[in-house]
Design a protein around this motif. Structure first.
Motif, PDB file in Angstrom:
ATOM      1  N   ASP A  72      21.851  25.212   9.677  1.00 55.15           N
ATOM      2  CA  ASP A  72      21.495  25.094   8.260  1.00 55.15           C
ATOM      3  C   ASP A  72      21.083  26.436   7.680  1.00 55.15           C
ATOM      4  OD1 ASP A  72      22.125  22.425   8.088  1.00 55.15           O
ATOM      5  OD2 ASP A  72      20.094  21.734   8.488  1.00 55.15           O
ATOM      6  N   LYS A  75      24.231  28.323   6.925  1.00 53.32           N
ATOM      7  CA  LYS A  75      24.861  27.802   5.709  1.00 53.32           C
ATOM      8  C   LYS A  75      24.128  28.289   4.461  1.00 53.32           C
ATOM      9  CE  LYS A  75      26.768  23.644   7.819  1.00 53.32           C
ATOM     10  NZ  LYS A  75      26.679  22.185   7.926  1.00 53.32           N
ATOM     11  N   GLN A  76      22.790  28.253   4.488  1.00 55.12           N
ATOM     12  CA  GLN A  76      22.010  28.672   3.322  1.00 55.12           C
ATOM     13  C   GLN A  76      22.151  30.178   3.069  1.00 55.12           C
ATOM     14  OE1 GLN A  76      17.948  27.066   3.210  1.00 55.12           O
ATOM     15  NE2 GLN A  76      18.672  25.463   4.593  1.00 55.12           N
ATOM     16  N   GLU A  79      25.611  30.755   1.672  1.00 61.14           N
ATOM     17  CA  GLU A  79      25.658  30.295   0.282  1.00 61.14           C
ATOM     18  C   GLU A  79      25.028  31.348  -0.646  1.00 61.14           C
ATOM     19  OE1 GLU A  79      23.553  26.810  -2.302  1.00 61.14           O
ATOM     20  OE2 GLU A  79      24.512  26.186  -0.426  1.00 61.14           O
ATOM     21  N   GLU A 100      30.299  25.289  15.578  1.00 60.48           N
ATOM     22  CA  GLU A 100      29.846  24.864  14.256  1.00 60.48           C
ATOM     23  C   GLU A 100      29.254  26.043  13.476  1.00 60.48           C
ATOM     24  OE1 GLU A 100      27.082  21.382  12.194  1.00 60.48           O
ATOM     25  OE2 GLU A 100      27.216  21.472  14.380  1.00 60.48           O
ATOM     26  N   ALA A 104      30.425  27.596   9.983  1.00 59.45           N
ATOM     27  CA  ALA A 104      29.471  27.693   8.872  1.00 59.45           C
ATOM     28  C   ALA A 104      29.433  29.097   8.271  1.00 59.45           C
ATOM     29  CB  ALA A 104      28.071  27.289   9.342  1.00 59.45           C
ATOM     30  N   GLY A 105      29.968  30.083   8.985  1.00 65.65           N
ATOM     31  CA  GLY A 105      30.018  31.427   8.419  1.00 65.65           C
ATOM     32  C   GLY A 105      29.530  32.544   9.313  1.00 65.65           C
TER      33      GLY A 105
END
Length: 127
Positions: A72, A75-76, A79, A100, A104-105
């Motif tokens: 997470d 992802k944040q 973003e 994963e 997610a990046g």
């Protein structure tokens, strides 16, 4: 001064190990974080060149659910900054999470306990 790095791991010992390797490779650790929330806050505040991210993190020795892993946070951060350079530093048993994390990046990963040469190669890709 070399590239700036944010080191994220719930283990103080592992943060020290990663910090030592980062500095040996000519980079500067500008901050450390022991959980995903702190990682996102420090990234937004400092915008380091590179983030080393643990995936599974605990609070007071207890896993606090999915948000406690670094996925997470990745992802944040992505973003907030799609160009963020995140290097996952994770234990071998977390291989499915590594995939994963890349999805997610995250840009690369090394498995703990990591080989110093492999860690240096991963950092060099970000320079």
């Amino acid at each position: 001064m070399g590239k700036t790095v944010l080191v994220v791991d719930d283990s103080k010992f592992m943060r020290a190990v990663v910090k030592g390797e980062v500095e040996r490779n000519g980079c500067t650790v500008v901050a450390e974080a022991d959980c995903s929330d702190a990682a996102v806050e420090k990234y937004k505040e400092l915008k380091p060149d590179i983030v080393t991210m643990d995936i599974t993190m605990t609070v007071d020795g207890h896993t606090i659910g999915r948000s406690s892993n670094g996925i997470d946070a990745i992802k944040q951060i992505i973003e907030f900054d799609p160009e963020a350079k995140i290097l996952v530093v994770s234990a071998m048993g977390q291989k499915c999470y590594v995939i994963e994390a890349i999805e997610a990046g995250a840009k690369d990963f090394v498995i703990k306990p990591f080989d110093e040469v492999r860690f240096a190669e991963a950092l060099a890709h970000f320079k």
